[in-house]
Design a protein around this motif. Structure first.
Motif, PDB file in Angstrom:
ATOM      1  N   LEU A 247     -34.666   0.438 105.896  1.00  0.00           N
ATOM      2  CA  LEU A 247     -35.318   1.327 104.938  1.00  0.00           C
ATOM      3  C   LEU A 247     -36.104   0.526 103.905  1.00  0.00           C
ATOM      4  N   ALA A 248     -37.190   1.128 103.429  1.00  0.00           N
ATOM      5  CA  ALA A 248     -37.943   0.576 102.294  1.00  0.00           C
ATOM      6  C   ALA A 248     -38.577   1.728 101.536  1.00  0.00           C
ATOM      7  N   LEU A 249     -38.912   1.482 100.278  1.00  0.00           N
ATOM      8  CA  LEU A 249     -39.588   2.469  99.440  1.00  0.00           C
ATOM      9  C   LEU A 249     -40.909   1.884  98.961  1.00  0.00           C
ATOM     10  N   TYR A 250     -41.953   2.693  99.058  1.00  0.00           N
ATOM     11  CA  TYR A 250     -43.255   2.295  98.523  1.00  0.00           C
ATOM     12  C   TYR A 250     -43.663   3.277  97.440  1.00  0.00           C
ATOM     13  N   ASP A 251     -44.086   2.734  96.298  1.00  0.00           N
ATOM     14  CA  ASP A 251     -44.517   3.560  95.172  1.00  0.00           C
ATOM     15  C   ASP A 251     -45.972   3.264  94.877  1.00  0.00           C
ATOM     16  N   GLY A 252     -46.842   4.200  95.265  1.00  0.00           N
ATOM     17  CA  GLY A 252     -48.258   4.097  94.958  1.00  0.00           C
ATOM     18  C   GLY A 252     -48.670   5.054  93.868  1.00  0.00           C
ATOM     19  N   GLY A 253     -47.708   5.500  93.059  1.00  0.00           N
ATOM     20  CA  GLY A 253     -48.022   6.435  91.990  1.00  0.00           C
ATOM     21  C   GLY A 253     -47.991   7.872  92.476  1.00  0.00           C
ATOM     22  N   TYR A 258     -43.525   6.911  99.215  1.00  0.00           N
ATOM     23  CA  TYR A 258     -43.043   7.095 100.584  1.00  0.00           C
ATOM     24  C   TYR A 258     -41.719   6.365 100.823  1.00  0.00           C
ATOM     25  N   LEU A 259     -40.898   6.976 101.656  1.00  0.00           N
ATOM     26  CA  LEU A 259     -39.750   6.321 102.270  1.00  0.00           C
ATOM     27  C   LEU A 259     -40.200   5.856 103.643  1.00  0.00           C
ATOM     28  N   SER A 333     -50.065  -4.309 105.824  1.00  0.00           N
ATOM     29  CA  SER A 333     -50.789  -3.645 104.745  1.00  0.00           C
ATOM     30  C   SER A 333     -50.338  -2.192 104.624  1.00  0.00           C
ATOM     31  N   ILE A 334     -49.921  -1.803 103.423  1.00  0.00           N
ATOM     32  CA  ILE A 334     -49.562  -0.403 103.192  1.00  0.00           C
ATOM     33  C   ILE A 334     -50.780   0.494 103.391  1.00  0.00           C
ATOM     34  N   ALA A 335     -51.946   0.021 102.976  1.00  0.00           N
ATOM     35  CA  ALA A 335     -53.164   0.827 103.148  1.00  0.00           C
ATOM     36  C   ALA A 335     -53.437   1.084 104.624  1.00  0.00           C
ATOM     37  N   ALA A 336     -53.213   0.060 105.482  1.00  0.00           N
ATOM     38  CA  ALA A 336     -53.409   0.259 106.917  1.00  0.00           C
ATOM     39  C   ALA A 336     -52.364   1.219 107.479  1.00  0.00           C
TER      40      ALA A 336
END
Length: 689
Positions: A247-253, A258-259, A333-336
């Motif tokens: 698991l990981a968490l991404y915070d783009g505001g 996203y989980l 890349s999170i954007a990709a």
């Protein structure tokens, strides 16, 4: 239909197609986008998990790898080894910024050591981990992973260690006076089978745990709140094919949070929208830079900060334990990743930014022994300040399942009265009984539906029953209670309300045989349930908390009628959250001072000016003190406040508050002693001189 139910039904349908036809399964594979890593690190030996540790200088960002028996390895972002330190058999690993050690904000790494199933602590100093633990913290179970949470409600840093037997152990981390980091158990949650990975969200306070054979769970990470488990996705019933992975968490505001989870059997990454109740939004396949598929991605770690060079803003670090060239890490890349699913990557969020607690925080200096009854039992305290020897002051507390306890200023029980279900308690000095001035104590007795009446023998430090027999209230459920001594008449009264909002006032009368009788003098009512109340003897005012509505003011005199004025309506003050419960008064003299009310719904305490229109002055919270081992205070029912000297540490008075969840470690409920000086410093309030 809920998003989660749709998730499960769609997942079940997809699984049926997959097992029903190899051709259909192949078509589905082709429809799932592939995302290539923007960088493959060089081989680094064993790699269990890794984190990217940020530095003020982007050239000094580091990848710290838990390298099994190799301990912690420090790599640059190409994967070249820079340094390393022994850490036993390092497995799980996590990082947080801004952890205070001897007044300095440090970057803290916590790793699991599988040689003895413990946690170890490191500070990043000059680009390398330096062990700063006071000890290796034993867990007592086979540990699989560790993740960190900075609790938004109180600012505390907690570690969650998850284990092979389904354990989730939550520990409060703190640094002692010597600058060594230690931990105290706060609570344990147990699932029936192995939990392999976890990750925690500082912004929302949520913990996500991957139960390998079942799926992904979400819990409330605040130890002072209900765990509130929710199943995000399930193996075989949802999107997960057989086993839940990392698991990981991404915070783009806003709108881009996203989980990210691995489906262990297929090797795919699943993405869930945290802004939409963790609804599944898509899957991707992962490849290395050369296009080779990552078959079994291991531990994940995401950062939303530009890393410099060719690395974009927002990177997912993927542990590739089975790469042909040896275990290593892939940077995606999170954007990709989000672009392949037509999702927004949002804006970079710096994880080094440390949010302040929602209200100013104070700590308790002492606490009572837990009450004898389990569950929701402790309820309401009353304070007696010894004018001759303040250190001998006493606290009376209710165990609403068993009676009354008398505590000293160290929180020790010096008397227990098993007199029934006493809900609220209060006291007044100067009551004339048999020609002697005594401290009179009353309580709402739910067992006998009566007013319980005692004399506090301040010499023997004992409560003595002085009721002239059972004093019935005529109420179905005598509940909230407080006392009043009229400056106008010198008479002493007690207010007791039924749980339906009906309130009655009794005059307390010496009947001449060393006993006291309650004579009913007034009835009035509120529209819904009330409990906490306090009377201002000097002004003749009564303040009552209507739990779901707010704080009211009315006359405390028996001829005062039923007219009342709203002091603070819950719906009009965002700092208040129902239920409003206990109410206390801090006396500055000359009619000045403060009212304190517990805002139970957000575990805080609101302070109002005593005089005038009772203007709201601010709120505070009571948080855990790791060094003393005293937890924070939550879900407070009753409280009492005094400005009188209660002895060392409490020279300017205190707030005594019931603690609805007595954690660190979990025990029966109790009462916490908070010095008024701490509260005054937090909110800029005055002290009684």
């Amino acid at each position: 239909m809920s998003n989660r139910l749709k998730n499960y039904l769609m997942g079940a349908g997809a699984m049926a197609l997959l097992v029903g036809s190899a051709g259909i399964a192949a078509a589905q594979d082709a429809a799932i986008p592939a995302v290539a890593a923007v960088r493959d690190t060089t081989a680094s030996g064993e790699a269990s998990s890794g984190v990217i540790v940020l530095d003020a200088d982007a050239r000094h960002h580091r990848l710290v790898s838990a390298a099994g028996l190799g301990g912690l390895e420090v790599l640059d972002l190409t994967g070249a080894r820079v340094d390393g330190v022994p850490a036993g058999e390092a497995g799980g690993l996590d990082v947080r910024y801004g952890f205070s050690i001897k007044g300095q904000a440090e970057t803290l790494l916590v790793s699991t050591d599988k040689t003895d199933n413990s946690l170890r602590f490191f500070a990043m100093r000059q680009g390398a981990p330096v062990e700063v633990g006071a000890r290796s913290v034993p867990l007592g179970f086979a540990v699989e992973d560790v993740c960190l949470l900075r609790n938004a409600s109180d600012g505390g840093l907690y570690a969650f260690a998850v284990g092979d037997g389904g354990e989730i152990e939550q520990l409060l981390l703190y640094a002692n006076a010597e600058g060594q980091v230690d931990a105290r158990p706060a609570r344990r949650i147990t699932l029936p089978s192995k939990i392999k990975y976890c990750v925690a969200d500082d912004a929302t306070g949520q913990l996500y745990a991957s139960q390998q054979a079942v799926g992904v769970w979400r819990f409330n990470g605040d130890p002072e709140a209900d765990a509130a488990p929710a199943l995000v996705d399930a193996a075989r019933l949802g999107r997960i094919s057989e086993e839940s992975g990392s698991l990981a968490l991404y915070d783009g505001g806003q709108g881009a949070r996203y989980l990210i989870a691995t489906d262990a059997s297929s090797g795919r990454l699943f993405v869930y929208d945290r802004a939409d109740d963790d609804a599944w939004v898509g899957a991707v396949n992962l490849t290395g830079q050369g296009g080779a598929a990552i078959q079994e991605p291991g531990a994940l770690h995401a950062v939303g900060t530009p890393l410099g060079g060719s690395l974009p803003a927002g990177v997912l670090l993927v542990t590739d334990e089975d790469a042909a060239e040896g275990a290593n890490y892939k940077l995606v890349s999170i954007a990709a990743l989000t672009g392949s699913l037509n999702l927004s990557a949002g804006a970079p969020q710096d994880p080094r930014a440390v949010a302040s607690p929602r209200f100013p925080a104070v700590i308790a200096a002492a606490e009572t022994a837990p009450v004898g009854s389990p569950g929701d039992a402790a309820d309401d305290p009353a304070i007696w300040a010894d004018p001759q020897n303040p250190a001998n002051s006493l606290i009376i507390g209710t165990d609403k399942k068993a009676g009354l306890n008398l505590y000293d200023m160290q929180g020790r029980v010096i008397q227990h009265l098993p007199d029934g279900r006493m809900n609220n308690v209060d006291l007044r000095e100067g009551f004339m009984l048999g020609g002697q001035s005594v401290v009179l104590v009353t309580a709402s007795d739910r067992t006998n539906k009566a007013v319980a009446i005692y004399r506090l023998d301040t010499e023997a430090r004992r409560l003595v029953n002085v009721a002239d027999g059972v004093q019935p209230t005529g109420q179905g459920d005598p509940y909230g209670q407080c006392m009043y001594r009229s400056a106008r008449s010198g008479k002493t009264f007690v207010f007791i309300n039924d749980s339906n909002g009906e309130k009655r006032q009794w005059e307390l009368i010496d009947v001449g045989n060393g006993k006291v009788r309650a004579v009913r003098v007034r009835d009035f009512a509120f529209a819904s349930q009330v409990e906490g109340c306090v009377a201002d003897d000097a002004s003749g005012l009564l303040f009552v908390a209507e739990e779901d509505v707010g704080l009211w003011r009315l006359s405390a005199e028996p001829d005062g009628g039923s007219a009342m004025i709203m002091v603070a309506r819950i719906t009009e003050n965002p700092a208040l959250k129902d239920d409003m419960e206990g109410v206390g008064l801090y006396d500055l003299g000359d009619g000045r001072g403060y009212l304190v009310a517990s805002s139970q719904g957000n575990d805080s305490y609101a302070v109002f000016r005593r005089e005038g229109d009772q203007a709201y002055l601010g709120s505070f919270i009571v948080v855990a003190d790791g060094q003393r081992g005293i937890d924070g205070v939550s879900e407070t029912d009753g409280l009492d406040v005094t400005s009188r000297n209660l002895g060392p540490g409490f020279e300017h008075g205190a707030m005594i508050a019931q603690d609805g969840r007595n954690v660190l470690p979990g025990e029966n409920q109790n009462f916490k002693y908070v010095p008024w000086t701490s509260i005054a410093d937090a909110l800029g309030l005055e002290l009684r001189r």
